[in-house]
Design an enzyme around this catalytic site. Sequence first.
Site, PDB file in Angstrom:
ATOM      1  N   ASP A   8      -8.242  -5.345  11.268  1.00  0.00           N
ATOM      2  CA  ASP A   8      -8.830  -6.364  10.378  1.00  0.00           C
ATOM      3  C   ASP A   8      -8.618  -7.817  10.825  1.00  0.00           C
ATOM      4  O   ASP A   8      -8.194  -8.668  10.019  1.00  0.00           O
ATOM      5  CB  ASP A   8      -8.289  -6.185   8.943  1.00  0.00           C
ATOM      6  CG  ASP A   8      -8.644  -4.828   8.347  1.00  0.00           C
ATOM      7  OD1 ASP A   8      -9.209  -3.979   9.058  1.00  0.00           O
ATOM      8  OD2 ASP A   8      -8.359  -4.608   7.154  1.00  0.00           O
ATOM      9  N   LYS A 106     -14.262   0.159   7.001  1.00  0.00           N
ATOM     10  CA  LYS A 106     -13.588   0.843   5.888  1.00  0.00           C
ATOM     11  C   LYS A 106     -13.668  -0.005   4.628  1.00  0.00           C
ATOM     12  O   LYS A 106     -13.936  -1.204   4.702  1.00  0.00           O
ATOM     13  CB  LYS A 106     -12.124   1.109   6.259  1.00  0.00           C
ATOM     14  CG  LYS A 106     -11.375  -0.183   6.538  1.00  0.00           C
ATOM     15  CD  LYS A 106      -9.956   0.066   6.950  1.00  0.00           C
ATOM     16  CE  LYS A 106      -9.230  -1.236   7.169  1.00  0.00           C
ATOM     17  NZ  LYS A 106      -9.135  -2.082   5.965  1.00  0.00           N
ATOM     18  N   CYS A 151      -3.031  -3.398   5.300  1.00  0.00           N
ATOM     19  CA  CYS A 151      -3.788  -2.540   6.210  1.00  0.00           C
ATOM     20  C   CYS A 151      -3.005  -2.094   7.438  1.00  0.00           C
ATOM     21  O   CYS A 151      -3.167  -0.968   7.898  1.00  0.00           O
ATOM     22  CB  CYS A 151      -5.112  -3.210   6.543  1.00  0.00           C
ATOM     23  SG  CYS A 151      -6.167  -3.252   5.061  1.00  0.00           S
TER      24      CYS A 151
HETATM   25  C1  VGL Z   1      -6.387  -6.170   3.415  1.00  0.00           C
HETATM   26  C2  VGL Z   1      -6.095  -6.849   1.249  1.00  0.00           C
HETATM   27  C3  VGL Z   1      -7.371  -6.468   0.939  1.00  0.00           C
HETATM   28  C4  VGL Z   1      -5.820  -6.046   4.776  1.00  0.00           C
HETATM   29  C5  VGL Z   1      -7.668  -5.766   3.120  1.00  0.00           C
HETATM   30  O1  VGL Z   1      -6.584  -6.049   5.756  1.00  0.00           O
HETATM   31  O2  VGL Z   1      -4.573  -5.939   4.896  1.00  0.00           O
HETATM   32  N1  VGL Z   1      -5.606  -6.704   2.474  1.00  0.00           N
HETATM   33  N2  VGL Z   1      -8.151  -5.924   1.884  1.00  0.00           N
END
Ligand code: VGL
Length: 204
Positions: A8, A106, A151
């Site tokens: 991410d 995702k 994540c």
């Molecule tokens: C994430 C919060 C919400 C992450 C993704 O990538 O850690 N954190 N969505």
Amino acid sequence: MDALVLVDIQNDFMPFGALPVADGDVVVPVANALAPRFELVVATQDWHPVDHGSFAVNHPGTEPGQIIELGGVPQVLWPPHCVQQTPGASFHSALDIGPVHHVVRKGTDPEIDSYSGFFDNDHRKATGLEAFLRERGIERVTLLGLTTEYCVKYTALDGAALGFEVTVVADGCRAVDLALGDGERALAEMAAAGCRVVSSGDLG
Ligand code: VGL
Ligand code: ZN
């Protein structure tokens, strides 16, 4: 065989993004330095529909940071982030995607979140990452990216539970730290689950 999974590394998790992570951009040069050294590189991408259930705005009366139940599991509510097809969902422009062989998107189901790159948060639906890695003979997975306690952590824990040898590059990760110390506690949790926690300088 070794794979690197870049978790991410998207605009909305950068200091200027919708779900800002302090120093989130420092993971980019770490990713760029390590990626060319791996046989296989995968990037995960948080990829939410605008009506996603992890967004506080989709639950009137709630605010980001609150915890509700979503898809039968506890869910922290967030500001809208990484909405499909928006600039916030794009990888950081300085991330070198040349070495990236495969992208796993995702969090696409509005009814359940997916912190892990392997499964939705209720562990019922796989993203396809495990099959992708196994088909290519991958036994060891090195992880870095955003965010440490969401994540990265859930990808690491699922990876270890699936039997991969998991290494987490601590200086390649940054935390949201809704509560002070969440990132550090997550690293300890990953280590306790059998993940190797290292610094990028330690990787031969
Ligand atoms: C994430 C919060 C919400 C992450 C993704 O990538 O850690 N954190 N969505
Ligand atoms: Zn998300």
